[in-house]
Write a protein that holds these residues in place. Structure first.
Motif, PDB file in Angstrom:
ATOM      1  N   LYS A   2       0.795  -1.252   0.058  1.00 24.58           N
ATOM      2  CA  LYS A   2      -0.080  -0.126   0.012  1.00 24.58           C
ATOM      3  C   LYS A   2       1.058   1.184  -0.001  1.00 24.58           C
ATOM      4  O   LYS A   2       1.710   1.491   0.523  1.00 24.58           O
ATOM      5  CB  LYS A   2      -0.760   0.062   1.234  1.00 24.58           C
ATOM      6  CG  LYS A   2      -2.089  -0.978   1.058  1.00 24.58           C
ATOM      7  CD  LYS A   2      -3.012  -0.494   0.024  1.00 24.58           C
ATOM      8  CE  LYS A   2      -4.353  -1.387  -0.042  1.00 24.58           C
ATOM      9  NZ  LYS A   2      -5.207  -0.697  -1.081  1.00 24.58           N
ATOM     10  N   THR A   4       2.084   5.011   0.690  1.00 24.10           N
ATOM     11  CA  THR A   4       1.896   6.072   1.818  1.00 24.10           C
ATOM     12  C   THR A   4       1.005   7.357   1.622  1.00 24.10           C
ATOM     13  O   THR A   4       0.740   7.585   0.435  1.00 24.10           O
ATOM     14  CB  THR A   4       3.509   6.281   2.426  1.00 24.10           C
ATOM     15  OG1 THR A   4       3.787   7.258   1.277  1.00 24.10           O
ATOM     16  CG2 THR A   4       4.321   5.202   2.639  1.00 24.10           C
ATOM     17  N   THR A   5       0.577   8.068   2.373  1.00 24.57           N
ATOM     18  CA  THR A   5      -0.118   9.243   2.295  1.00 24.57           C
ATOM     19  C   THR A   5       0.731  10.152   1.494  1.00 24.57           C
ATOM     20  O   THR A   5       0.401  10.938   0.609  1.00 24.57           O
ATOM     21  CB  THR A   5      -0.405   9.783   3.617  1.00 24.57           C
ATOM     22  OG1 THR A   5      -1.070   8.764   4.465  1.00 24.57           O
ATOM     23  CG2 THR A   5      -1.322  11.106   3.466  1.00 24.57           C
ATOM     24  N   ASP A  31      -6.522   7.100  -7.908  1.00 25.23           N
ATOM     25  CA  ASP A  31      -6.850   5.908  -7.582  1.00 25.23           C
ATOM     26  C   ASP A  31      -6.347   4.510  -8.595  1.00 25.23           C
ATOM     27  O   ASP A  31      -5.739   3.853  -8.370  1.00 25.23           O
ATOM     28  CB  ASP A  31      -8.376   5.336  -7.363  1.00 25.23           C
ATOM     29  CG  ASP A  31      -8.912   6.076  -6.038  1.00 25.23           C
ATOM     30  OD1 ASP A  31      -8.110   6.384  -5.233  1.00 25.23           O
ATOM     31  OD2 ASP A  31     -10.159   6.190  -5.919  1.00 25.23           O
ATOM     32  N   SER A  35      -3.184   2.252  -7.982  1.00 21.50           N
ATOM     33  CA  SER A  35      -3.024   0.741  -7.981  1.00 21.50           C
ATOM     34  C   SER A  35      -2.230   0.215  -9.029  1.00 21.50           C
ATOM     35  O   SER A  35      -1.768  -0.854  -8.743  1.00 21.50           O
ATOM     36  CB  SER A  35      -4.628   0.409  -8.383  1.00 21.50           C
ATOM     37  OG  SER A  35      -5.711   0.852  -7.670  1.00 21.50           O
ATOM     38  N   GLU A  38       1.041   0.226  -7.389  1.00 19.45           N
ATOM     39  CA  GLU A  38       1.125  -0.981  -6.217  1.00 19.45           C
ATOM     40  C   GLU A  38       1.729  -2.116  -6.911  1.00 19.45           C
ATOM     41  O   GLU A  38       2.152  -3.009  -6.384  1.00 19.45           O
ATOM     42  CB  GLU A  38       0.096  -0.955  -5.426  1.00 19.45           C
ATOM     43  CG  GLU A  38      -0.233   0.236  -4.438  1.00 19.45           C
ATOM     44  CD  GLU A  38      -1.351   0.400  -3.672  1.00 19.45           C
ATOM     45  OE1 GLU A  38      -2.533  -0.457  -4.395  1.00 19.45           O
ATOM     46  OE2 GLU A  38      -1.578   1.272  -2.995  1.00 19.45           O
ATOM     47  N   TYR A  42       4.912  -4.674  -6.465  1.00 17.89           N
ATOM     48  CA  TYR A  42       4.609  -6.186  -6.036  1.00 17.89           C
ATOM     49  C   TYR A  42       5.199  -6.908  -7.116  1.00 17.89           C
ATOM     50  O   TYR A  42       5.745  -7.946  -6.691  1.00 17.89           O
ATOM     51  CB  TYR A  42       3.100  -6.165  -5.864  1.00 17.89           C
ATOM     52  CG  TYR A  42       2.764  -7.892  -5.349  1.00 17.89           C
ATOM     53  CD1 TYR A  42       3.052  -8.061  -4.023  1.00 17.89           C
ATOM     54  CD2 TYR A  42       2.165  -8.683  -6.159  1.00 17.89           C
ATOM     55  CE1 TYR A  42       2.844  -9.087  -3.453  1.00 17.89           C
ATOM     56  CE2 TYR A  42       2.074  -9.817  -5.837  1.00 17.89           C
ATOM     57  CZ  TYR A  42       2.241 -10.350  -4.370  1.00 17.89           C
ATOM     58  OH  TYR A  42       2.121 -11.672  -3.893  1.00 17.89           O
TER      59      TYR A  42
END
Length: 223
Positions: A2, A4-5, A31, A35, A38, A42
């Motif tokens: 996830k 971070t801010t 968003d 995604s 991320e 990963y």
């Protein structure tokens, strides 16, 4: 992983630098990009910086300046496409419905025995237009005072001035509804124009409603 801010904030700042300042679409794109970043981190064990650069390169086309014949220049392309679709759908709906209503009215009233009905229809229509005129003025003022910018407020600001002028002209009789004009073509165009503007105004008021709905949603999600 996830983000971070701070990393999300970096994505938002980059989108703003590319002209994506409207909060509804900026939130949606943020968003999507978050995604994708991320997923790259990963699946490819990339660092945030590398994934960030790769994803924004993939989005470069959507963030380029663009043009639409219906709304003019808008930055970036993803914003133009969304606004173009909204306006195109509105125009198609308004013209289709107003054409059917105009044909029905002309068939019904182009008879001398319906003189009183004709007068009532024109009076009711002008009164309705004046109500819409007041509502557009109110919505326009509230949107200009709003602290948030959305694609809906953008379209309202861009299109409302012309609507306000035309509604005022119809309401005070400077653009009369000529249902009983001896030339059927002139009568049809006159009535079609008025009813189309009445319907378009209603649709644009829906845009104002969507803007305030989004604003309310933000007030619940933000601390």
């Amino acid at each position: 992983m996830k983000l971070t801010t701070e990393q999300i904030a970096q994505i938002e700042e980059t989108l703003i630098l590319n002209g994506l300042i409207y909060e509804d679409i900026k939130l949606e794109v943020t968003d999507h990009i978050a995604s994708e970043i991320e997923e790259k981190i990963y699946n490819e064990t990339s660092s945030f910086e590398v994934a960030f650069k790769d994803v924004f390169n993939e989005w470069k086309h959507e963030l380029k300046p663009s043009f639409s014949g219906l709304i003019g220049f808008t930055n970036p392309r993803i914003m133009t496409v969304k606004c173009h679709k909204i306006v195109k759908r509105q125009l198609f709906t308004a013209i289709t419905i107003s054409s059917l209503i105009t044909l029905a009215l002309m068939v019904f009233v182009r008879n001398s025995s319906y003189g009183l009905v004709l007068t009532n229809i024109q009076g009711v229509l002008r009164s309705f237009v004046l109500v819409e005129f007041c509502l557009v003025i109110l919505a326009w003022g509230l949107i200009w005072q709003s602290k948030h910018q959305t694609t809906y407020s953008y379209l309202m600001k861009k299109k409302s001035f012309g609507l306000i002028i035309f509604l005022f002209m119809i309401g005070i009789g400077l653009f009369p509804v000529m249902l009983n004009h001896p030339d059927a073509k002139i009568a049809f165009v006159s009535v079609l124009s008025v009813i189309t503007y009445v319907l378009i105004t209603g649709i644009y008021l829906q845009l104002a409603y969507k803007h305030f709905q989004f604003e309310k949603k933000l007030s619940f999600t933000k601390p």
